[in-house]
Design an enzyme around this catalytic site. Structure first.
Site, PDB file in Angstrom:
ATOM      1  CD  GLU A 218      -8.483  12.277  14.631  1.00  0.00           C
ATOM      2  OE1 GLU A 218      -8.228  11.109  14.950  1.00  0.00           O
ATOM      3  OE2 GLU A 218      -7.603  13.169  14.527  1.00  0.00           O
TER       4      GLU A 218
ATOM      5  CB  THR B  11      -1.350   7.107  10.932  1.00  0.00           C
ATOM      6  OG1 THR B  11      -1.008   8.090  11.900  1.00  0.00           O
ATOM      7  CG2 THR B  11      -0.170   6.871  10.006  1.00  0.00           C
TER       8      THR B  11
ATOM      9  CE  LYS C 124       0.248  -0.611   1.512  1.00  0.00           C
ATOM     10  NZ  LYS C 124       0.801  -0.272   2.832  1.00  0.00           N
TER      11      LYS C 124
ATOM     12  CB  THR D 200      -3.088   9.206  20.952  1.00  0.00           C
ATOM     13  OG1 THR D 200      -2.320   8.493  21.939  1.00  0.00           O
ATOM     14  CG2 THR D 200      -4.225   9.909  21.655  1.00  0.00           C
ATOM     15  N   GLY D 201      -2.181   6.597  18.742  1.00  0.00           N
ATOM     16  CA  GLY D 201      -1.296   6.213  17.650  1.00  0.00           C
ATOM     17  C   GLY D 201       0.148   6.644  17.799  1.00  0.00           C
TER      18      GLY D 201
ATOM     19  N   GLY E 182      16.557   3.928   6.222  1.00  0.00           N
ATOM     20  CA  GLY E 182      15.760   2.898   6.890  1.00  0.00           C
ATOM     21  C   GLY E 182      15.218   1.888   5.891  1.00  0.00           C
TER      22      GLY E 182
ATOM     23  CB  ILE F 269       7.746   3.326   6.010  1.00  0.00           C
ATOM     24  CG1 ILE F 269       6.544   3.073   6.923  1.00  0.00           C
ATOM     25  CG2 ILE F 269       7.579   4.637   5.239  1.00  0.00           C
ATOM     26  CD1 ILE F 269       6.312   4.131   7.990  1.00  0.00           C
TER      27      ILE F 269
ATOM     28  CD  GLU G 288      18.133  -1.254   8.151  1.00  0.00           C
ATOM     29  OE1 GLU G 288      17.064  -0.726   7.828  1.00  0.00           O
ATOM     30  OE2 GLU G 288      18.491  -1.394   9.345  1.00  0.00           O
TER      31      GLU G 288
ATOM     32  CG  HIS H 221      -4.967 -27.406 -10.027  1.00  0.00           C
ATOM     33  ND1 HIS H 221      -3.636 -27.105  -9.861  1.00  0.00           N
ATOM     34  CD2 HIS H 221      -5.137 -27.697 -11.355  1.00  0.00           C
ATOM     35  CE1 HIS H 221      -3.006 -27.221 -11.019  1.00  0.00           C
ATOM     36  NE2 HIS H 221      -3.908 -27.576 -11.946  1.00  0.00           N
TER      37      HIS H 221
END
Ligand code: NAI
Length: 468
Positions: free
Chosen positions: A35, A43, A53, A146-147, A183, A187, A206, A447
């Protein structure tokens, strides 16, 4: 074995790579992970799932405090935003998790080779450090992990100030007055929601005729309606053709299918039109691997490339670009290398979009089932009819279960609603275990919980939901 020799060298330390390295080490293989970034995690941990998040959570608290606490009888005066603290908290969350991986590497005796990995040949990996020095390592197996990276489109080249990628959108120095998002995918909607909740006007452009194309249309239509109610603006079937930047402004010129153009002026633009596999500089030509159409590394059903001791996992190969898919592939490859039985069930990989409310899905959509000529029965249950959702004050959305009409086996499940990301786990297991809607309908759900909506939707497959 010499110090420079390994059983397995994993190139890339994202969720696919680091998990693969740990599993390989657990299985007794001498393992290294290459790395070049200063911290492990790729990422997902550094500039993807985790920081986004953290921002979603903070922005939800802010919006909740501004707009919802009053309904609970809680009065809050003078709410204000401290953006540097909010961004700093996100950085701390990232730091603690990436340091955690370094700790896991130590514990499992995985060697972190710091630098860029490339193939000299199929059993020699060269690692080039930031200062240009390099070392070569012999290895029995190599795993390419390697993403991917954001796609850059000619009409909107990233300038990292006015036009940013998902990475830039995690650290805007102030809340934009008007953020243009190119887009309406995962994301665009997640990061668009963050900045909208923090006070930005958000316009989404979009190209397709729905947001989140490919998802069950009930979900994408339902989410779009909710986001519109919150103030997000959408231009569907609209393609960005040109961008003009001023000192503090950016103007998008877009084209509609009938040839008309629309100009939208904002003060920042996020471009999120997909990601592409990271393969440059890997030296794949040195081992005779030719990329597939779309730039992905070719693999067989055991994730082995055409070179028998070279494997590939995650975003760099076919399939959805999801951290958990990469993780499971990493584990399976480590197990196959160790001569064990690995397993990835691509039919049972859940999807989550972390908007509010969240979207989560597993298996095929009702639309896809129909396209495949599969006869299905559908059960749907709204959160509005669920006691816990009412008590929470989060009643938007529904659970939808799609079952094979002949066998009752669940082939897909789709949730738009509170905590959908957590609720989908039950249905992912149902798909994995080949459960029928009847199995879920006959399982006791506590419940009052949101999960009762899953049971009710399962009952609904046979038209016998109780609370609606
Ligand atoms: P995406 O593929 O989800 O969405 C890109 C959108 O851009 C599509 O709807 C597409 O129709 C549209 N588009 C393409 N060219 C356009 C143009 N010129 N003008 C207007 N619209 C255009 O890609 P995104 O959002 O960049 O995410 C990349 C990947 O990252 C996804 O494959 C996703 O799997 C992964 N991801 C997953 C997350 C999650 O699981 N929660 C979170 C973030 C990313």
């Amino acid at each position: 074995m010499a110090d420079q020799d390994f059983d397995v060298v994993v190139i890339g330390s994202g969720p696919g790579g680091y998990v693969c390295a740990i599993r390989a080490a657990q299985l007794g293989l001498k393992t290294a992970c290459v790395e070049y970034e200063a911290s492990l995690g790729g990422t997902c941990l550094n500039v993807g799932c985790i920081p986004s998040k953290a921002l979603l959570q903070s922005s939800e608290h802010y919006a909740h405090t501004m707009h919802d606490l009053g309904k609970h009888g809680i009065k809050v005066d003078k709410v204000s935003l401290d953006l540097p603290t909010l961004l700093g908290r996100k950085d701390e969350v990232v730091k603690s998790l990436t340091q955690g991986i370094a700790g896991l590497f130590k514990k499992n005796k995985v060697t972190w080779l710091k630098g860029r990995g490339s193939f000299v040949n199929a059993s020699t990996v060269k690692v080039t450090a930031a200062d240009g020095s390099s070392s070569e390592y012999k290895t029995k197996h190599v795993v390419i992990a390697t993403g991917s990276k954001p796609i850059e489109i000619p009409p909107a080249k990233y300038d990292r100030k006015l036009i940013v990628s998902s990475t830039g959108a995690l650290k805007l120095p102030s809340v934009p007055k008007h953020l243009i998002v190119i887009g309406g995918g995962v994301i665009g909607l997640e990061m668009g929601s963050v900045w909208m909740r923090l006070g930005a006007k958000v316009t989404v452009i979009e190209a397709a005729n729905s947001i989140l194309p490919g998802l069950d249309s009930d979900l994408s239509k339902g989410l779009m309606k909710i986001l519109q109610k919150e103030g997000m603006t959408f231009h569907l079937e609209t393609k960005l053709t040109a961008t003009k930047t001023g000192k503090d402004s950016v103007t998008a010129t877009c084209q509609k299918p009938d040839g008309t153009t629309v100009e939208i002026k904002g003060d920042q633009m996020l471009v999120a039109v997909g990601r592409r596999a990271n393969t440059e500089g890997l030296g794949l030509e040195n081992i005779g691997i030719t990329l597939e159409a779309g730039g992905k590394v070719p693999v067989d059903e055991h994730l082995r490339t055409p070179v028998p001791n070279v494997w590939a996992i995650g975003d760099v190969i076919k399939g959805p670009m999801l951290a958990h898919k990469a993780e499971d592939e990493g584990i399976a490859v480590a197990e196959w290398i160790a001569g064990k039985a690995g397993h990835v069930n691509y039919e049972a990989i859940p999807w989550v979009v972390y908007t509010w409310p969240e979207i989560a899905a597993v298996g095929i959509s009702e639309d896809a089932a129909k396209q495949q000529g599969l006869e299905v029965k559908v059960g749907k249950f709204p959160f509005l009819a669920n006691g816990r959702a009412k008590a929470l004050g989060n009643t938007d959305g529904f659970v939808k279960i799609v079952a094979d009409a002949k066998t009752d086996r669940i082939v897909g499940a789709h949730i738009l609603g509170p905590n959908a990301s957590e609720l989908i786990a039950e249905l992912a297991i149902a798909v994995e275990f080949g459960a029928s809607a009847e199995d879920i309908a006959r399982s006791t759900h506590a419940h009052p919980t949101l999960a009762e909506c899953i049971k009710e939707a399962a009952l609904g497959v046979d038209k016998r939901s109780i609370h609606i």
